[in-house]
Design a protein around this motif. Sequence first.
Motif, PDB file in Angstrom:
ATOM      1  N   MET A 132       0.855  -1.179   0.000  1.00 13.58           N
ATOM      2  CA  MET A 132       0.000   0.000   0.000  1.00 13.58           C
ATOM      3  C   MET A 132       0.896   1.236   0.000  1.00 13.58           C
ATOM      4  SD  MET A 132      -2.953   1.327   2.660  1.00 13.58           S
ATOM      5  CE  MET A 132      -1.793   1.973   3.886  1.00 13.58           C
ATOM      6  N   TYR A 133       0.805   2.026  -1.054  1.00 18.35           N
ATOM      7  CA  TYR A 133       1.614   3.232  -1.184  1.00 18.35           C
ATOM      8  C   TYR A 133       0.769   4.451  -0.823  1.00 18.35           C
ATOM      9  CZ  TYR A 133       5.085   0.360  -3.500  1.00 18.35           C
ATOM     10  OH  TYR A 133       6.023  -0.606  -3.767  1.00 18.35           O
ATOM     11  N   VAL A 134       1.383   5.366  -0.097  1.00 12.33           N
ATOM     12  CA  VAL A 134       0.690   6.559   0.372  1.00 12.33           C
ATOM     13  C   VAL A 134       1.447   7.793  -0.096  1.00 12.33           C
ATOM     14  CG1 VAL A 134      -0.069   7.856   2.394  1.00 12.33           C
ATOM     15  CG2 VAL A 134      -0.277   5.355   2.361  1.00 12.33           C
ATOM     16  N   GLY A 135       0.761   8.636  -0.868  1.00 10.98           N
ATOM     17  CA  GLY A 135       1.341   9.898  -1.296  1.00 10.98           C
ATOM     18  C   GLY A 135       1.042  10.988  -0.287  1.00 10.98           C
ATOM     19  N   THR A 136       1.942  11.948  -0.160  1.00 14.33           N
ATOM     20  CA  THR A 136       1.842  12.975   0.874  1.00 14.33           C
ATOM     21  C   THR A 136       2.236  14.339   0.309  1.00 14.33           C
ATOM     22  OG1 THR A 136       4.154  12.767   1.591  1.00 14.33           O
ATOM     23  CG2 THR A 136       2.561  11.255   2.591  1.00 14.33           C
ATOM     24  N   TYR A 137       1.950  15.368   1.100  1.00 13.30           N
ATOM     25  CA  TYR A 137       2.583  16.667   0.879  1.00 13.30           C
ATOM     26  C   TYR A 137       3.830  16.732   1.757  1.00 13.30           C
ATOM     27  CZ  TYR A 137      -1.371  18.480  -1.779  1.00 13.30           C
ATOM     28  OH  TYR A 137      -2.329  18.689  -2.739  1.00 13.30           O
ATOM     29  N   ASN A 197       5.709  19.303   2.904  1.00 17.78           N
ATOM     30  CA  ASN A 197       6.105  20.563   3.562  1.00 17.78           C
ATOM     31  C   ASN A 197       5.931  20.521   5.075  1.00 17.78           C
ATOM     32  OD1 ASN A 197       3.354  20.416   3.415  1.00 17.78           O
ATOM     33  ND2 ASN A 197       3.040  22.554   2.836  1.00 17.78           N
ATOM     34  N   GLU A 198       5.481  19.388   5.641  1.00 15.06           N
ATOM     35  CA  GLU A 198       5.230  19.335   7.079  1.00 15.06           C
ATOM     36  C   GLU A 198       5.728  18.028   7.698  1.00 15.06           C
ATOM     37  OE1 GLU A 198       1.241  20.233   8.096  1.00 15.06           O
ATOM     38  OE2 GLU A 198       1.185  22.107   6.980  1.00 15.06           O
ATOM     39  N   GLY A 199       6.970  17.681   7.418  1.00 12.47           N
ATOM     40  CA  GLY A 199       7.551  16.510   8.055  1.00 12.47           C
ATOM     41  C   GLY A 199       7.636  15.279   7.193  1.00 12.47           C
ATOM     42  N   SER A 200       6.926  15.245   6.085  1.00  9.95           N
ATOM     43  CA  SER A 200       6.984  14.102   5.190  1.00  9.95           C
ATOM     44  C   SER A 200       8.102  14.286   4.164  1.00  9.95           C
ATOM     45  CB  SER A 200       5.654  13.924   4.466  1.00  9.95           C
ATOM     46  OG  SER A 200       5.755  12.910   3.492  1.00  9.95           O
ATOM     47  N   LYS A 201       8.586  13.146   3.635  1.00  5.63           N
ATOM     48  CA  LYS A 201       9.645  13.188   2.633  1.00  5.63           C
ATOM     49  C   LYS A 201       9.214  12.663   1.269  1.00  5.63           C
ATOM     50  CE  LYS A 201      13.564  12.953   5.844  1.00  5.63           C
ATOM     51  NZ  LYS A 201      14.825  12.223   6.193  1.00  5.63           N
ATOM     52  N   GLY A 202       7.988  12.104   1.159  1.00  4.27           N
ATOM     53  CA  GLY A 202       7.579  11.612  -0.151  1.00  4.27           C
ATOM     54  C   GLY A 202       6.531  10.530  -0.084  1.00  4.27           C
ATOM     55  N   ILE A 203       6.834   9.366  -0.703  1.00  6.94           N
ATOM     56  CA  ILE A 203       5.909   8.237  -0.786  1.00  6.94           C
ATOM     57  C   ILE A 203       6.300   7.206   0.265  1.00  6.94           C
ATOM     58  CG2 ILE A 203       4.967   6.411  -2.258  1.00  6.94           C
ATOM     59  CD1 ILE A 203       5.807   8.140  -4.682  1.00  6.94           C
ATOM     60  N   TYR A 204       5.312   6.755   1.035  1.00  7.10           N
ATOM     61  CA  TYR A 204       5.544   5.757   2.079  1.00  7.10           C
ATOM     62  C   TYR A 204       4.818   4.466   1.718  1.00  7.10           C
ATOM     63  CZ  TYR A 204       7.598   9.524   4.742  1.00  7.10           C
ATOM     64  OH  TYR A 204       8.423  10.550   5.139  1.00  7.10           O
ATOM     65  N   VAL A 205       5.278   3.345   2.297  1.00  6.57           N
ATOM     66  CA  VAL A 205       4.728   2.049   1.910  1.00  6.57           C
ATOM     67  C   VAL A 205       4.455   1.189   3.138  1.00  6.57           C
ATOM     68  CG1 VAL A 205       7.046   1.049   1.516  1.00  6.57           C
ATOM     69  CG2 VAL A 205       5.033   0.031   0.408  1.00  6.57           C
ATOM     70  N   TRP A 206       3.349   0.456   3.084  1.00  5.11           N
ATOM     71  CA  TRP A 206       2.985  -0.566   4.064  1.00  5.11           C
ATOM     72  C   TRP A 206       2.800  -1.893   3.332  1.00  5.11           C
ATOM     73  CZ3 TRP A 206       2.135   4.414   4.821  1.00  5.11           C
ATOM     74  CH2 TRP A 206       2.141   4.945   6.112  1.00  5.11           C
ATOM     75  N   ARG A 207       3.022  -2.981   4.023  1.00  6.08           N
ATOM     76  CA  ARG A 207       2.645  -4.290   3.487  1.00  6.08           C
ATOM     77  C   ARG A 207       1.291  -4.656   4.092  1.00  6.08           C
ATOM     78  NH1 ARG A 207       6.362  -8.789   1.277  1.00  6.08           N
ATOM     79  NH2 ARG A 207       4.879 -10.467   0.868  1.00  6.08           N
ATOM     80  N   PHE A 208       0.362  -5.040   3.215  1.00  7.89           N
ATOM     81  CA  PHE A 208      -1.005  -5.312   3.632  1.00  7.89           C
ATOM     82  C   PHE A 208      -1.298  -6.795   3.488  1.00  7.89           C
ATOM     83  CE2 PHE A 208      -5.561  -5.388   2.008  1.00  7.89           C
ATOM     84  CZ  PHE A 208      -6.115  -5.481   3.275  1.00  7.89           C
ATOM     85  N   ASP A 209      -1.610  -7.441   4.603  1.00  2.00           N
ATOM     86  CA  ASP A 209      -2.041  -8.833   4.636  1.00  2.00           C
ATOM     87  C   ASP A 209      -3.562  -8.827   4.489  1.00  2.00           C
ATOM     88  OD1 ASP A 209      -2.928 -11.373   5.321  1.00  2.00           O
ATOM     89  OD2 ASP A 209      -1.488 -11.643   6.944  1.00  2.00           O
ATOM     90  N   ALA A 210      -4.054  -9.191   3.307  1.00  2.00           N
ATOM     91  CA  ALA A 210      -5.486  -9.101   3.047  1.00  2.00           C
ATOM     92  C   ALA A 210      -6.281 -10.132   3.831  1.00  2.00           C
ATOM     93  CB  ALA A 210      -5.753  -9.259   1.555  1.00  2.00           C
ATOM     94  N   THR A 211      -5.660 -11.236   4.192  1.00  2.00           N
ATOM     95  CA  THR A 211      -6.368 -12.261   4.960  1.00  2.00           C
ATOM     96  C   THR A 211      -6.660 -11.775   6.368  1.00  2.00           C
ATOM     97  OG1 THR A 211      -5.289 -14.018   3.694  1.00  2.00           O
ATOM     98  CG2 THR A 211      -6.293 -14.633   5.788  1.00  2.00           C
ATOM     99  N   ALA A 212      -5.652 -11.204   7.007  1.00  2.00           N
ATOM    100  CA  ALA A 212      -5.803 -10.733   8.386  1.00  2.00           C
ATOM    101  C   ALA A 212      -6.271  -9.287   8.458  1.00  2.00           C
ATOM    102  CB  ALA A 212      -4.478 -10.872   9.132  1.00  2.00           C
ATOM    103  N   GLY A 213      -6.171  -8.569   7.346  1.00  2.00           N
ATOM    104  CA  GLY A 213      -6.524  -7.157   7.357  1.00  2.00           C
ATOM    105  C   GLY A 213      -5.535  -6.316   8.134  1.00  2.00           C
ATOM    106  N   LYS A 214      -4.255  -6.695   8.139  1.00  2.00           N
ATOM    107  CA  LYS A 214      -3.234  -6.011   8.926  1.00  2.00           C
ATOM    108  C   LYS A 214      -2.220  -5.318   8.027  1.00  2.00           C
ATOM    109  CE  LYS A 214      -4.813  -7.028  12.983  1.00  2.00           C
ATOM    110  NZ  LYS A 214      -5.334  -5.959  13.879  1.00  2.00           N
ATOM    111  N   PHE A 215      -1.719  -4.190   8.536  1.00  2.00           N
ATOM    112  CA  PHE A 215      -0.774  -3.374   7.797  1.00  2.00           C
ATOM    113  C   PHE A 215       0.546  -3.302   8.556  1.00  2.00           C
ATOM    114  CE2 PHE A 215      -4.957  -2.152   6.542  1.00  2.00           C
ATOM    115  CZ  PHE A 215      -4.869  -1.818   5.203  1.00  2.00           C
ATOM    116  N   THR A 216       1.648  -3.552   7.851  1.00  2.00           N
ATOM    117  CA  THR A 216       2.982  -3.479   8.446  1.00  2.00           C
ATOM    118  C   THR A 216       3.746  -2.333   7.791  1.00  2.00           C
ATOM    119  OG1 THR A 216       3.026  -5.867   8.809  1.00  2.00           O
ATOM    120  CG2 THR A 216       5.142  -4.704   8.872  1.00  2.00           C
ATOM    121  N   PRO A 217       4.175  -1.328   8.553  1.00  2.00           N
ATOM    122  CA  PRO A 217       4.887  -0.203   7.946  1.00  2.00           C
ATOM    123  C   PRO A 217       6.270  -0.615   7.459  1.00  2.00           C
ATOM    124  CG  PRO A 217       4.866   0.006  10.338  1.00  2.00           C
ATOM    125  CD  PRO A 217       3.986  -1.160  10.010  1.00  2.00           C
TER     126      PRO A 217
END
Length: 383
Positions: A29-34, A36-56
């Motif tokens: 799961m990729y997340v785009g950001t702005y 100008n307030e602490g973020s550096k760009g695109i962040y990613v999580w791994r998503f386990d669709a069976t458990a519905g859990k996200f690992t940063p």
Amino acid sequence: MLRRCFLALTLVSAFLLPGSHLLGADFFMYVGTYTNEGSKGIYVWRFDATAGKFTPLGLAAETLNPSFLAAHPNGRFLYAVNEISHFQRMSNTGSVSAFAIDPATGKLRLLNQQGSLGDGPCHLALDHAGKCVIVANYNNGSVASYPLSKEGLINQSVGFFQPKGSGPIPHRQDGPHAHCVAVAPDNRFALVADLGMDQVMIYRLDAATAAMEVNEPRSAKVAPGSGPRHLAFHPNGKLVYLINEMASTIITFAYDPQAGTLRELQTVSTLPTDYKGQNDTAEIQVHPSGKFVYGSNRGHNSIAVFAVDPKAGTLKLVEHVPTQGKTPRGFSIDPTGEFLIAANQESNTMVVFRLDQASGRLKPTGEVLKAFTPVAVTFVPVK
């Protein structure tokens, strides 16, 4: 050829319906950001669709203001607009970036970057075969199209359009403001929601070359002052749903896939009848089953849930669900159709909801993900 491509896309779509084999799959799961307030760009999580859990997994790529993302159909590349205006640098154009996805880590490697040929690019879309990318520039309302190489590179633009027009609210609609691109399921047309002109522009698309031309009629007009923002096709390819930022409404259109034209069927509010506060809508998505439509409210800070009439395609309100944060600019339904992730831009959170497959209702899972100014969410299958 177009019929064969459409058939292939239909078969792929069938695998994306809830209850399919994707339920046991993993996704990035990729997340785009702005940035100008602490973020550096695109962040990613791994998503386990069976458990519905996200690992940063951390920062996927450092890049400036990646405010909207789109994945290549082959799952190997990710594309982002860099929402840069002439106020932020000497150039009068933003940019669009191509990244290669590391299948083991989810990290992104920059392949190349092209100027967006306009000011403040805010949205982009790939055609369904992954041959081209189309970019919407908000500040000056222009649209540009680019061929993609087999290696994922963005080649020089071959299509550019600068519409002219305005709307009745001068401080918001002083000129064209292209806000979203959506490619028709059969790849023959591209629709562009323009907030400034109260129109959905219609372009004929040759996806193989990225060439575009203005359709006849050139657009579908909506009620003055509506402010079209985002739009989404129904899986059947015969309906389009448009969310209007300024009016806080959703319009249902009948879509003619042969002519590319739109015919308005219905307009509904995204807000409760007793809400009197300020609101701007943002994202709209259709559930993979085609049974539900979701839209986000910034101000009311909610997701509006609608059921789709199976015959008419029109919408009936199901509920409004608080996003447990402020300013839900972006959200995404995961490819299994089981979860919705709402990105609260001003509270730096992403809240996970489970979808009821019978009613479309949303129930928070209790999982809240942290990210600075999250504004765009997209999923890519782990290879």
